[in-house]
Write a protein that holds these residues in place. Sequence first.
Motif, PDB file in Angstrom:
ATOM      1  N   LEU A  79       0.798  -1.216   0.000  1.00 50.21           N
ATOM      2  CA  LEU A  79       0.000   0.000   0.000  1.00 50.21           C
ATOM      3  C   LEU A  79       0.833   1.270   0.000  1.00 50.21           C
ATOM      4  CD1 LEU A  79      -2.473  -1.184   2.754  1.00 50.21           C
ATOM      5  CD2 LEU A  79      -2.734  -1.401   0.282  1.00 50.21           C
ATOM      6  N   ALA A  80       0.325   2.283  -0.681  1.00 48.85           N
ATOM      7  CA  ALA A  80       0.887   3.631  -0.605  1.00 48.85           C
ATOM      8  C   ALA A  80       0.192   4.359   0.547  1.00 48.85           C
ATOM      9  CB  ALA A  80       0.664   4.364  -1.924  1.00 48.85           C
ATOM     10  N   ARG A  81       0.591   5.587   0.767  1.00 44.68           N
ATOM     11  CA  ARG A  81      -0.036   6.374   1.837  1.00 44.68           C
ATOM     12  C   ARG A  81      -1.524   6.546   1.550  1.00 44.68           C
ATOM     13  NH1 ARG A  81       3.309  11.699   2.709  1.00 44.68           N
ATOM     14  NH2 ARG A  81       2.180  11.784   4.656  1.00 44.68           N
ATOM     15  N   PHE A  82      -2.325   6.507   2.568  1.00 46.46           N
ATOM     16  CA  PHE A  82      -3.766   6.729   2.534  1.00 46.46           C
ATOM     17  C   PHE A  82      -4.535   5.633   1.800  1.00 46.46           C
ATOM     18  CE2 PHE A  82      -1.717  10.980   2.375  1.00 46.46           C
ATOM     19  CZ  PHE A  82      -1.929  11.316   3.705  1.00 46.46           C
ATOM     20  N   GLU A  83      -3.934   4.477   1.570  1.00 46.66           N
ATOM     21  CA  GLU A  83      -4.631   3.368   0.933  1.00 46.66           C
ATOM     22  C   GLU A  83      -4.974   2.309   1.964  1.00 46.66           C
ATOM     23  OE1 GLU A  83      -3.245   3.080  -3.682  1.00 46.66           O
ATOM     24  OE2 GLU A  83      -2.112   1.902  -2.238  1.00 46.66           O
ATOM     25  N   SER A  84      -6.000   1.521   1.657  1.00 48.81           N
ATOM     26  CA  SER A  84      -6.404   0.411   2.509  1.00 48.81           C
ATOM     27  C   SER A  84      -6.248  -0.890   1.747  1.00 48.81           C
ATOM     28  CB  SER A  84      -7.875   0.565   2.916  1.00 48.81           C
ATOM     29  OG  SER A  84      -8.054   1.758   3.637  1.00 48.81           O
ATOM     30  N   LYS A  85      -6.069  -1.955   2.484  1.00 48.49           N
ATOM     31  CA  LYS A  85      -5.918  -3.269   1.882  1.00 48.49           C
ATOM     32  C   LYS A  85      -7.215  -3.666   1.172  1.00 48.49           C
ATOM     33  CE  LYS A  85      -5.233  -8.070   3.008  1.00 48.49           C
ATOM     34  NZ  LYS A  85      -5.418  -9.092   3.983  1.00 48.49           N
ATOM     35  N   THR A  86      -7.081  -4.319   0.012  1.00 50.43           N
ATOM     36  CA  THR A  86      -8.248  -4.871  -0.679  1.00 50.43           C
ATOM     37  C   THR A  86      -8.087  -6.388  -0.742  1.00 50.43           C
ATOM     38  OG1 THR A  86      -7.176  -4.431  -2.793  1.00 50.43           O
ATOM     39  CG2 THR A  86      -8.819  -2.865  -2.085  1.00 50.43           C
ATOM     40  N   ASP A  87      -9.195  -7.078  -0.516  1.00 50.38           N
ATOM     41  CA  ASP A  87      -9.187  -8.536  -0.531  1.00 50.38           C
ATOM     42  C   ASP A  87      -9.191  -9.064  -1.958  1.00 50.38           C
ATOM     43  OD1 ASP A  87      -9.241  -8.664   2.230  1.00 50.38           O
ATOM     44  OD2 ASP A  87     -11.441  -8.662   2.312  1.00 50.38           O
ATOM     45  N   GLN A 119     -18.885 -13.348  -6.106  1.00 51.45           N
ATOM     46  CA  GLN A 119     -18.035 -12.869  -5.018  1.00 51.45           C
ATOM     47  C   GLN A 119     -18.011 -11.349  -4.973  1.00 51.45           C
ATOM     48  OE1 GLN A 119     -14.144 -14.661  -5.127  1.00 51.45           O
ATOM     49  NE2 GLN A 119     -14.954 -16.490  -4.157  1.00 51.45           N
ATOM     50  N   SER A 120     -17.753 -10.809  -3.800  1.00 51.07           N
ATOM     51  CA  SER A 120     -17.578  -9.363  -3.655  1.00 51.07           C
ATOM     52  C   SER A 120     -16.236  -8.984  -4.265  1.00 51.07           C
ATOM     53  CB  SER A 120     -17.590  -8.950  -2.187  1.00 51.07           C
ATOM     54  OG  SER A 120     -18.846  -9.243  -1.630  1.00 51.07           O
ATOM     55  N   ILE A 121     -16.264  -8.014  -5.172  1.00 52.87           N
ATOM     56  CA  ILE A 121     -15.064  -7.621  -5.900  1.00 52.87           C
ATOM     57  C   ILE A 121     -14.767  -6.157  -5.629  1.00 52.87           C
ATOM     58  CG2 ILE A 121     -14.061  -7.324  -8.190  1.00 52.87           C
ATOM     59  CD1 ILE A 121     -15.864  -9.630  -9.087  1.00 52.87           C
ATOM     60  N   TYR A 122     -13.537  -5.897  -5.215  1.00 50.21           N
ATOM     61  CA  TYR A 122     -13.074  -4.530  -5.015  1.00 50.21           C
ATOM     62  C   TYR A 122     -11.809  -4.351  -5.846  1.00 50.21           C
ATOM     63  CZ  TYR A 122     -16.386  -4.405  -1.210  1.00 50.21           C
ATOM     64  OH  TYR A 122     -17.550  -4.437  -0.493  1.00 50.21           O
ATOM     65  N   ALA A 123     -11.831  -3.396  -6.764  1.00 43.64           N
ATOM     66  CA  ALA A 123     -10.705  -3.165  -7.665  1.00 43.64           C
ATOM     67  C   ALA A 123      -9.758  -2.149  -7.037  1.00 43.64           C
ATOM     68  CB  ALA A 123     -11.203  -2.674  -9.017  1.00 43.64           C
ATOM     69  N   HIS A 124      -8.602  -2.613  -6.609  1.00 43.35           N
ATOM     70  CA  HIS A 124      -7.642  -1.760  -5.901  1.00 43.35           C
ATOM     71  C   HIS A 124      -7.116  -0.625  -6.770  1.00 43.35           C
ATOM     72  CE1 HIS A 124      -4.794  -0.910  -2.669  1.00 43.35           C
ATOM     73  NE2 HIS A 124      -3.932  -0.627  -3.635  1.00 43.35           N
ATOM     74  N   GLN A 125      -6.983  -0.840  -8.075  1.00 43.12           N
ATOM     75  CA  GLN A 125      -6.346   0.140  -8.952  1.00 43.12           C
ATOM     76  C   GLN A 125      -7.278   1.279  -9.359  1.00 43.12           C
ATOM     77  OE1 GLN A 125      -6.857  -3.042  -9.539  1.00 43.12           O
ATOM     78  NE2 GLN A 125      -7.594  -3.413 -11.601  1.00 43.12           N
ATOM     79  N   HIS A 127      -9.907   4.638  -8.588  1.00 46.97           N
ATOM     80  CA  HIS A 127      -9.893   5.774  -7.657  1.00 46.97           C
ATOM     81  C   HIS A 127     -10.858   5.554  -6.491  1.00 46.97           C
ATOM     82  CE1 HIS A 127      -7.254   8.505  -9.844  1.00 46.97           C
ATOM     83  NE2 HIS A 127      -7.780   8.008 -10.944  1.00 46.97           N
ATOM     84  N   LEU A 128     -11.771   4.584  -6.631  1.00 46.68           N
ATOM     85  CA  LEU A 128     -12.727   4.269  -5.571  1.00 46.68           C
ATOM     86  C   LEU A 128     -12.619   2.784  -5.210  1.00 46.68           C
ATOM     87  CD1 LEU A 128     -15.772   6.162  -7.100  1.00 46.68           C
ATOM     88  CD2 LEU A 128     -14.272   6.958  -5.267  1.00 46.68           C
ATOM     89  N   PRO A 129     -11.501   2.368  -4.582  1.00 44.52           N
ATOM     90  CA  PRO A 129     -11.315   0.946  -4.308  1.00 44.52           C
ATOM     91  C   PRO A 129     -12.282   0.393  -3.260  1.00 44.52           C
ATOM     92  CG  PRO A 129      -9.583   2.214  -3.265  1.00 44.52           C
ATOM     93  CD  PRO A 129     -10.373   3.169  -4.120  1.00 44.52           C
ATOM     94  N   TYR A 130     -12.972   1.258  -2.529  1.00 42.75           N
ATOM     95  CA  TYR A 130     -13.930   0.810  -1.520  1.00 42.75           C
ATOM     96  C   TYR A 130     -15.320   0.614  -2.120  1.00 42.75           C
ATOM     97  CZ  TYR A 130     -14.433   5.835  -1.823  1.00 42.75           C
ATOM     98  OH  TYR A 130     -14.560   7.113  -2.307  1.00 42.75           O
ATOM     99  N   GLN A 131     -15.498   0.930  -3.406  1.00 43.52           N
ATOM    100  CA  GLN A 131     -16.779   0.769  -4.098  1.00 43.52           C
ATOM    101  C   GLN A 131     -16.830  -0.635  -4.706  1.00 43.52           C
ATOM    102  OE1 GLN A 131     -19.159   3.149  -4.271  1.00 43.52           O
ATOM    103  NE2 GLN A 131     -20.518   1.802  -5.395  1.00 43.52           N
ATOM    104  N   PRO A 132     -17.796  -1.474  -4.310  1.00 44.15           N
ATOM    105  CA  PRO A 132     -17.827  -2.831  -4.873  1.00 44.15           C
ATOM    106  C   PRO A 132     -18.172  -2.812  -6.360  1.00 44.15           C
ATOM    107  CG  PRO A 132     -19.730  -2.453  -3.477  1.00 44.15           C
ATOM    108  CD  PRO A 132     -18.853  -1.251  -3.346  1.00 44.15           C
TER     109      PRO A 132
END
Length: 146
Positions: A79-87, A119-125, A127-132
């Motif tokens: 992770l970079a600064r201000f990012e959260s882990k994505t499953d 499955q629940s999918i979160y795209a880390h790359q 701008h809205l990685p918390y949006q499923p």
Amino acid sequence: MAQTQAAGQIRPWRVRNYVKDTLGIEPYLEVAEPVYVHEAEQYTPRLPPVRVGLKIQADWTPSLSGELEYYRVFDQDKLARFESKTDGHDMLNLGATYHGTLGMGEYDLFIKANNLLNQSIYAHQTHLPYQPQMGRSVSLGATYRF
């Protein structure tokens, strides 16, 4: 070599530039752009996670084809600064296409089923990685080329 010592966190200057004039004199010029150790050890923002998969395409007849795709996207914990882990997630897609002619043109009729595992999918790359991302979906369609 010039160095700046701000709490021992700064390395020598990153960029060196040698200027040579017509007389063959080489003045040495250092650009004041320090590399901070803390920043040099960070990851790039929105770094895509590792993805491994397999896609099989088959033509059963001259008019009928299909495809099966499976891939695994792993967790992203670099992770970079201000990012959260994505499953991570598993993705299974299936599709079939019928190809034919009509009049002076050609047409395709298709059906596609995506995320069959739902499955629940979160795209880390993004701008809205918390949006499923979209869950299971089925698409029917037709194209006509003339």
